[in-house]
Design an enzyme around this catalytic site. Structure first.
Site, mmCIF file in Angstrom:
data_model
loop_
_atom_site.group_PDB
_atom_site.id
_atom_site.type_symbol
_atom_site.label_atom_id
_atom_site.label_comp_id
_atom_site.label_asym_id
_atom_site.label_seq_id
_atom_site.Cartn_x
_atom_site.Cartn_y
_atom_site.Cartn_z
ATOM 1 N N HIS A 80 0.845 -1.195 0.000
ATOM 2 C CA HIS A 80 0.000 0.000 0.000
ATOM 3 C C HIS A 80 0.879 1.244 0.000
ATOM 4 O O HIS A 80 0.678 2.168 -0.792
ATOM 5 C CB HIS A 80 -0.922 -0.022 1.222
ATOM 6 N N ASP A 109 7.047 23.019 -24.866
ATOM 7 C CA ASP A 109 7.098 21.657 -24.324
ATOM 8 C C ASP A 109 8.195 21.631 -23.271
ATOM 9 O O ASP A 109 8.907 22.618 -23.083
ATOM 10 C CB ASP A 109 7.413 20.647 -25.449
ATOM 11 N N TRP A 145 7.537 -0.543 4.003
ATOM 12 C CA TRP A 145 8.045 0.153 2.809
ATOM 13 C C TRP A 145 9.437 0.730 3.056
ATOM 14 O O TRP A 145 10.156 1.023 2.115
ATOM 15 C CB TRP A 145 7.088 1.261 2.366
ATOM 16 N N SER A 172 12.904 6.954 -13.190
ATOM 17 C CA SER A 172 11.788 7.725 -13.732
ATOM 18 C C SER A 172 11.676 9.088 -13.049
ATOM 19 O O SER A 172 11.553 10.121 -13.713
ATOM 20 C CB SER A 172 10.493 6.932 -13.549
ATOM 21 N N SER A 173 11.765 9.090 -11.713
ATOM 22 C CA SER A 173 11.649 10.361 -10.986
ATOM 23 C C SER A 173 12.778 11.308 -11.347
ATOM 24 O O SER A 173 12.567 12.509 -11.505
ATOM 25 C CB SER A 173 11.705 10.127 -9.482
ATOM 26 N N HIS A 256 13.397 11.668 4.479
ATOM 27 C CA HIS A 256 12.762 12.892 4.924
ATOM 28 C C HIS A 256 12.582 13.917 3.812
ATOM 29 O O HIS A 256 11.503 14.461 3.661
ATOM 30 C CB HIS A 256 13.382 13.497 6.180
ATOM 31 N N GLU A 258 12.088 13.169 0.897
ATOM 32 C CA GLU A 258 10.982 12.570 0.143
ATOM 33 C C GLU A 258 9.623 13.066 0.663
ATOM 34 O O GLU A 258 8.696 13.298 -0.102
ATOM 35 C CB GLU A 258 11.072 11.039 0.244
ATOM 36 N N TYR A 260 8.952 15.944 1.767
ATOM 37 C CA TYR A 260 8.688 17.274 1.216
ATOM 38 C C TYR A 260 8.526 17.235 -0.283
ATOM 39 O O TYR A 260 7.852 18.094 -0.865
ATOM 40 C CB TYR A 260 9.777 18.246 1.667
ATOM 41 N N SER A 271 -1.385 27.433 -3.406
ATOM 42 C CA SER A 271 -1.029 28.848 -3.564
ATOM 43 C C SER A 271 -1.521 29.398 -4.892
ATOM 44 O O SER A 271 -1.545 30.609 -5.095
ATOM 45 C CB SER A 271 0.490 29.025 -3.495
ATOM 46 N N HIS A 305 14.956 12.078 13.226
ATOM 47 C CA HIS A 305 13.749 12.088 14.066
ATOM 48 C C HIS A 305 12.834 10.907 13.757
ATOM 49 O O HIS A 305 11.880 10.663 14.472
ATOM 50 C CB HIS A 305 12.994 13.421 13.973
ATOM 51 N N HIS A 306 13.127 10.175 12.663
ATOM 52 C CA HIS A 306 12.364 8.966 12.368
ATOM 53 C C HIS A 306 12.851 7.788 13.198
ATOM 54 O O HIS A 306 12.252 6.716 13.138
ATOM 55 C CB HIS A 306 12.484 8.610 10.880
ATOM 56 N N THR A 331 6.779 26.602 7.558
ATOM 57 C CA THR A 331 5.462 26.039 7.255
ATOM 58 C C THR A 331 4.370 26.948 7.807
ATOM 59 O O THR A 331 3.339 27.176 7.150
ATOM 60 C CB THR A 331 5.328 24.628 7.851
ATOM 61 N N LYS A 334 3.732 29.816 5.568
ATOM 62 C CA LYS A 334 2.872 29.456 4.442
ATOM 63 C C LYS A 334 1.405 29.444 4.854
ATOM 64 O O LYS A 334 0.548 30.019 4.170
ATOM 65 C CB LYS A 334 3.266 28.086 3.910
ATOM 66 N N ARG A 453 1.217 0.027 15.036
ATOM 67 C CA ARG A 453 0.962 -0.068 13.602
ATOM 68 C C ARG A 453 1.518 -1.383 13.074
ATOM 69 O O ARG A 453 2.278 -2.067 13.754
ATOM 70 C CB ARG A 453 1.601 1.123 12.883
#
Lengths: 547, 188
Positions: A80, A109, A145, A172-173, A256, A258, A260, A271, A305-306, A331, A334, A453
């Site tokens: 998932h 293009d 994951w 790809s990314s 991390h 990732e 953002y 925005s 922090h993870h 943040t 924003k 979890r």
């Protein structure tokens, strides 16, 4: 420009439309075609990943095991996440960038159209391989994951397919990101300086840099896993002198930023939409740009922090705690800017605006729970509980996914020339907003009370929260079909939907994309447009633009 | 068939150069991922923050024994991968004075019906104690071959140096036994 035109006049292929049939889509190098492909791909993956989440929620409807075995449950949680992150959210944003970046900056293009085609067509192979592992001996990857060793090294035949699929997604990314950077920095219309670019272009530029910086690190990390399993290296194998904790450091150095990568484009979308329906220019344009850049920079220095609970020196815990909390500052800038944009605006509440306002509100809730998780001492309690699940789903679903939905509602009249059905759009919004909170809000409580979890069973006192959560998940899933049919109706003109919208579909919308016809012609801006001062003023906040 | 042909040659050249530069950045970041490995190990070594200790004999220079300070050293053993070999310390814990050498023994028996080679990997908690636990002799310095059913008593000679931070009164030394028969190299 005239010169270039003359030199290539013999090509005379830039005014005919697309090829016919399936080969149009396989061979296309057109940014609009590829944007469409990316979006269809992303929503297919959202559907598949959504089905997996329903397996998870159905199993958790009651304590005890009812539908699936624990092994399969773990495969579902792992898949998932991989499908939603790499197959849904990221390609969704790349699709929007494909469609909108060239039209927003006034070029014909992306800079590297053929690379763009390759970048997309890698993805179906990557995900065929990844999802195919479900049918293998030993099943799909089930170690989460995040692919922590040594657990992930126990994956069966699926393991090399997982690694190779991650490599392909990364390629790809990266090709997509390089394309976006090169396009934005080399091909803007005359008159569009960096600080006059629409915010969506800015946030995507920053996102693309993040992708280029961290996707190769992920590729390196999974390559080390591969050689540890098959080629006798010991990067993470303690028996050979390696260290499994090191994988967590390398992974989250990617992981991390990732996070953002998946939210900065959403900031850009919101925005763009809020000023349109508040009929004011965006409040604090420059601060929005600087805040995005600060968030991107800070994302590189907060990874640990993870993993507070693996044990690290007090100084390290304090550093990562405070660095993480620092992110709340840009943040917050924003969020305040979005609210200030709405302040005293002539607001109307069309569907894209509803989703954007919900984004501001619900993403902020996710941000606050993130701030709670940032505190090292309490993180020891929250770690690996449903509180974490609630937190990141709040920033990813009512955050990233709502912004993709808002963007599709907002731009689909420009893409197809047909307005979506506003009534069903509103129905879709309210059902989504109610059900998504029903799904994820109770998980905060379950997590704080100690529900772990990634476990298919739980103590009976968590039953009520889980029942509510499961009802919410099924409701949310079903509600999305309203959206799919609404959008497909605009694409294909079902229910007698007619084309014939003005260029500027929303009268409060600004930017070059609203100066071309609706639907946008197959080729736009073959001659670069002049970016007018009035359009620039509308995008940039007025005081600064006048100065 | 669009886009590229219409770009001005100068823009196209600039774009290509830019793309190549970004490809170099990509390659560099791929390398950086691998460079993190030695960086991580150096940082852990320099700061002694990983609970990891070197797999070689420490200097056993005699130092002043501090008879007034007593530290409890506990021993923990694990066999990796759920194998049911016997592996346990002969004493769960001992009281030591910093600066003095002690000998403890660990018992291990290969309960499987084939030969194997095992490697013990030590770890120390709290991590502050890692660089203060000096071992002059340890079965973890070498790979340990076991015949089928073979049992061994294996000694560890160690000392806590008096520099151990004063707030540490309990040190846990843990060994995890890994089966390294597949990758068994000659002892180094």
């Amino acid at each position: 420009m005239a010169h270039a035109h003359d030199a290539h006049a013999h090509h005379d292929d830039h005014h005919h439309g697309p090829d016919k049939g399936i080969m149009r889509w396989i061979k296309t190098t057109n940014h609009k075609d590829l944007g469409t492909l990316y979006l269809f791909f992303a929503f297919t993956m959202f559907f598949i990943g959504g089905l997996m989440s329903l397996v998870i929620r159905a199993e958790l409807f009651h304590p005890g095991l009812q539908f699936v075995q624990p092994e399969f449950f773990n495969q579902m949680t792992t898949m998932h996440a991989l499908v939603m992150i790499f197959g849904g959210v990221m390609p969704g944003f790349v699709g929007l960038a494909n469609w909108m970046v060239p039209m927003m900056i006034g070029c014909s293009d992306l800079a590297l159209p053929r690379v763009n085609n390759w970048g997309f067509w890698i993805l179906p192979f990557a995900f065929a391989m990844l999802i195919g592992t479900l049918f293998m001996d030993g099943g799909a990857p089930a170690g989460g994951w995040t692919m922590y060793p040594p657990l992930v090294l126990q994956t069966g035949n699926a393991f090399p397919f997982l690694i190779f699929a991650v490599h392909l997604m990364g390629i790809s990314s990266i090709t997509g990101a390089i394309n976006v950077v090169v396009t934005i920095l080399n091909m803007r219309a005359p008159g569009m300086t960096l600080l006059k670019m629409p915010l969506f272009v800015w946030t995507w530029l920053i996102t693309a840099y993040l992708l280029i910086a961290v996707m190769p690190v992920l590729a390196g990390a999974v390559t080390m896993l591969l050689t540890d399993k098959y080629f006798g290296t010991s990067f993470f194998t303690a028996a050979g002198g390696g260290d499994p904790v090191m994988f967590q450091h390398i992974f989250w150095f990617f992981g991390h930023p990732e996070v953002y990568i998946m939210i900065l484009p959403a900031f850009g979308i919101v925005s763009t939409i809020i000023p349109t329906f508040a009929r004011k220019s965006l409040f604090g344009y420059d601060s929005m740009v600087y805040a995005s850049a600060s968030i991107a920079f800070l994302s590189f220095i907060v990874w640990a922090h993870h993993m507070f609970t693996v044990g690290m020196p007090l100084a390290g815990e304090l550093f990562f705690m405070f660095a993480t909390m620092l992110i709340a500052v840009p943040t917050g800038v924003k969020v305040f800017n979005w609210v200030a944009t709405m302040w005293k605006g002539s607001m109307t509440f069309e569907t894209p605006m509803l989703f954007s306002i919900a984004f501001v509100f619900l993403f902020t809730i996710g941000g606050f729970s993130g701030l709670m998780l940032a505190m090292t001492p309490v993180d020891f309690q929250y770690h690996d509980t449903y509180f974490v699940v609630a937190h990141f789903h709040y920033v990813l679903v009512p955050g990233a996914v709502f912004s993709i939905i808002a963007a599709v509602y907002y731009w689909i009249p420009k893409w197809t020339g047909r307005m979506y059905n506003e009534f069903w759009g509103k129905v879709h919004f309210w059902l989504s907003a109610v059900f998504i909170n029903l799904t994820f809000f109770p998980q905060h409580f379950a997590g704080l009370a100690g529900m772990q979890r990634r476990v298919p069973d739980y103590a009976v006192q968590f039953t009520d929260f889980n029942v509510i959560s499961t009802i919410g998940a099924f409701g949310f899933f079903v509600a999305q079909f309203i959206f799919i049919f609404n959008m497909l109706s605009s694409c294909f003109g079902w229910f007698g939907r007619k084309q014939g919208l003005p260029d500027r579909v929303w009268e409060g919308a600004h930017g070059l994309e609203w100066t071309v016809a609706s639907p946008a012609p197959y080729h736009t801006f073959e001659d670069p447009p002049q970016f007018s001062d009035s359009e620039g003023t509308a995008i940039h906040d007025e005081a600064v633009a006048k100065a | 068939m669009s886009g590229r042909e219409q770009q001005q040659p100068s823009v196209r050249r600039a774009s290509n150069m830019h793309a190549v530069r970004l490809l170099f950045v990509t390659a560099a970041m791929f390398g950086f991922g691998f460079a993190l490995v030695p960086m991580y190990n150096m940082l852990c070594d320099a700061l002694g923050i990983n609970g990891k200790i070197e797999l070689k004999a420490a200097d056993a220079a005699p130092v002043d024994v501090d008879p007034n300070r007593t530290v409890t050293v506990e021993f923990v053993t694990t066999v990796n991968g759920g194998r049911n070999w016997e592996f346990h310390p002969d004493q769960p814990s001992i009281e030591v004075h910093p600066g003095k050498l002690y000998t403890v023994t660990f018992f291990a028996r290969n309960t499987e019906d084939h030969d194997l080679v095992a490697q013990a990997v030590p770890n120390i908690a709290p991590w502050e104690a890692a660089k203060h636990l000096k071992k002059t002799e340890c079965f973890c310095f070498n790979q340990q071959p076991f015949k089928a059913g073979e049992a061994k008593d294996m000694p560890v000679v160690f000392m806590l140096d008096p520099e151990l931070p004063p707030d540490v009164d309990r040190v846990t030394l843990s060994y995890t036994f890994f089966d390294v028969s597949d990758i068994a190299m000659k002892p180094n």
